[in-house]
Design a protein around this motif. Structure first.
Motif, mmCIF file in Angstrom:
data_model
loop_
_atom_site.group_PDB
_atom_site.id
_atom_site.type_symbol
_atom_site.label_atom_id
_atom_site.label_comp_id
_atom_site.label_asym_id
_atom_site.label_seq_id
_atom_site.Cartn_x
_atom_site.Cartn_y
_atom_site.Cartn_z
ATOM 1 N N THR A 1 48.209 41.991 51.188
ATOM 2 C CA THR A 1 48.089 43.391 50.781
ATOM 3 C C THR A 1 47.348 44.208 51.833
ATOM 4 O O THR A 1 47.772 45.314 52.185
ATOM 5 C CB THR A 1 47.360 43.495 49.430
ATOM 6 O OG1 THR A 1 48.080 42.733 48.465
ATOM 7 C CG2 THR A 1 47.247 44.927 48.969
ATOM 8 N N VAL A 2 46.247 43.661 52.339
ATOM 9 C CA VAL A 2 45.480 44.375 53.370
ATOM 10 C C VAL A 2 46.322 44.537 54.630
ATOM 11 O O VAL A 2 46.336 45.610 55.239
ATOM 12 C CB VAL A 2 44.156 43.627 53.670
ATOM 13 C CG1 VAL A 2 43.500 44.143 54.933
ATOM 14 C CG2 VAL A 2 43.215 43.755 52.492
ATOM 15 N N TYR A 3 47.045 43.492 55.012
ATOM 16 C CA TYR A 3 47.889 43.574 56.206
ATOM 17 C C TYR A 3 48.965 44.643 56.038
ATOM 18 O O TYR A 3 49.164 45.478 56.920
ATOM 19 C CB TYR A 3 48.535 42.222 56.500
ATOM 20 C CG TYR A 3 49.521 42.267 57.635
ATOM 21 C CD1 TYR A 3 49.085 42.351 58.952
ATOM 22 C CD2 TYR A 3 50.892 42.254 57.396
ATOM 23 C CE1 TYR A 3 49.988 42.418 59.999
ATOM 24 C CE2 TYR A 3 51.797 42.315 58.438
ATOM 25 C CZ TYR A 3 51.333 42.398 59.731
ATOM 26 O OH TYR A 3 52.238 42.471 60.754
ATOM 27 N N MET B 1 44.739 34.033 45.335
ATOM 28 C CA MET B 1 44.160 35.380 45.334
ATOM 29 C C MET B 1 43.765 35.800 46.751
ATOM 30 O O MET B 1 43.978 36.951 47.143
ATOM 31 C CB MET B 1 42.962 35.441 44.393
ATOM 32 C CG MET B 1 43.352 35.367 42.928
ATOM 33 S SD MET B 1 41.962 35.313 41.796
ATOM 34 C CE MET B 1 41.083 36.778 42.213
ATOM 35 N N PHE B 2 43.226 34.867 47.520
ATOM 36 C CA PHE B 2 42.846 35.154 48.895
ATOM 37 C C PHE B 2 44.077 35.505 49.728
ATOM 38 O O PHE B 2 44.071 36.469 50.491
ATOM 39 C CB PHE B 2 42.112 33.951 49.500
ATOM 40 C CG PHE B 2 41.667 34.156 50.910
ATOM 41 C CD1 PHE B 2 40.606 35.000 51.215
ATOM 42 C CD2 PHE B 2 42.320 33.518 51.952
ATOM 43 C CE1 PHE B 2 40.198 35.197 52.527
ATOM 44 C CE2 PHE B 2 41.924 33.702 53.259
ATOM 45 C CZ PHE B 2 40.862 34.549 53.550
ATOM 46 N N ALA C 1 47.030 36.627 48.619
ATOM 47 C CA ALA C 1 47.597 37.893 48.149
ATOM 48 C C ALA C 1 46.795 39.082 48.669
ATOM 49 O O ALA C 1 47.367 40.104 49.076
ATOM 50 C CB ALA C 1 47.649 37.918 46.625
ATOM 51 N N THR C 2 45.484 38.948 48.687
ATOM 52 C CA THR C 2 44.637 40.015 49.205
ATOM 53 C C THR C 2 44.887 40.211 50.695
ATOM 54 O O THR C 2 44.985 41.342 51.171
ATOM 55 C CB THR C 2 43.154 39.690 48.957
ATOM 56 O OG1 THR C 2 42.949 39.497 47.555
ATOM 57 C CG2 THR C 2 42.249 40.795 49.457
ATOM 58 N N GLY C 3 45.028 39.113 51.421
ATOM 59 C CA GLY C 3 45.299 39.201 52.852
ATOM 60 C C GLY C 3 46.615 39.895 53.153
ATOM 61 O O GLY C 3 46.685 40.745 54.041
#
Length: 187
Positions: A76-78, A69-70, A72-74
Motif C-alpha cells: 500500500t505504501v509503495y 499485515m506487514f 499489505a502495508t508495504g
C-alpha cells in the motif's frame, strides 16, 4: 466371643525359612519421574491435552497474520507514495512533447495500432486520480475511433470534434490539478 474380623498382622519383610534380603528402597530414575501407568520405564508422561500443543500453532498463526499485515502495508505504501502514478507519468510525458507512454512523438503519423491504443489507454485507466482516468481514457477512445476511419472518410472525424474538445480540456485540467501543465491543443 470371637471377633469375625480380625485385624491383619503386618507382614515382615523377612519370611521365616526364606532367603534374607533387605527391603527395597526408592531409587529415582535418571530420566525423571515415571508415570506409574507407563508400560515403558523412562518415558515422560504425555502433556495435558490442548495446552502445550496449541501454543506453537497459535504463535505460528499470529506470526503469519503479522507477516501478511506487514506485506499489505508495504504494498500500500509503495503504490500510494513511492511508485509514480501511471496517469500522472503520461501527463508528464505529454507536457514534455512526447507520447503518453514516454516515447518520442511520431511526426505526423496519426494512425494508432491496436497495441499502442491499449497500452496508452491502460496508462490512464490505471491512474489513481479519477479525473485523469476519466478524461485520459475518453481521449484515447476518441483517438482510436478517429484513427480507424477508412481512407477517404477522414472528414468523419468532425463528428468527434465536440467530445474530443471536452476530453482534451478535461485532461489538461486534471493534469494541472496534479501540478503538470499540459497543452494538447498545439499538438
Amino acid at each position: 466371643m470371637t471377633e469375625p474380623y480380625q485385624p491383619e498382622q503386618p507382614q515382615s519383610p523377612y519370611q521365616p525359612g526364606g532367603p534374607v534380603s533387605p527391603p527395597q528402597q526408592y531409587q529415582p530414575h535418571p530420566a525423571g519421574p515415571q508415570d506409574p501407568g507407563s508400560a515403558q520405564p523412562g518415558h515422560l508422561p504425555a502433556p495435558p491435552a490442548g495446552s502445550s500443543t496449541r501454543k506453537p500453532l497459535l504463535l505460528a498463526a499470529v506470526a503469519f497474520v503479522a507477516l501478511l499485515m506487514f506485506a499489505a502495508t508495504g504494498v500500500t505504501v509503495y503504490e500510494a507514495f513511492i511508485k509514480e502514478d501511471s496517469g500522472l507519468a503520461a501527463c508528464r510525458a505529454l507536457a514534455g512533447g512526447k507520447d503518453p507512454d514516454g516515447t518520442v512523438n511520431r511526426s505526423g503519423d496519426m494512425k494508432l495500432t491496436e497495441a499502442e491504443y491499449r497500452q496508452t489507454r491502460k496508462l490512464f485507466e490505471d491512474s489513481r486520480y479519477e479525473d485523469i482516468r476519466k478524461h485520459g481514457t475518453a481521449l484515447m477512445d476518441i483517438a482510436w475511433q478517429i484513427s480507424q476511419l477508412p481512407k477517404g472518410q477522414e472528414l468523419g472525424a468532425f463528428a468527434f470534434l465536440a467530445s474530443a474538445e471536452t476530453a482534451t480540456t478535461g485532461l489538461e485540467s486534471a493534469c494541472a490539478d496534479q501540478g503538470v501543465d499540459v497543452n494538447l491543443k498545439n499538438r
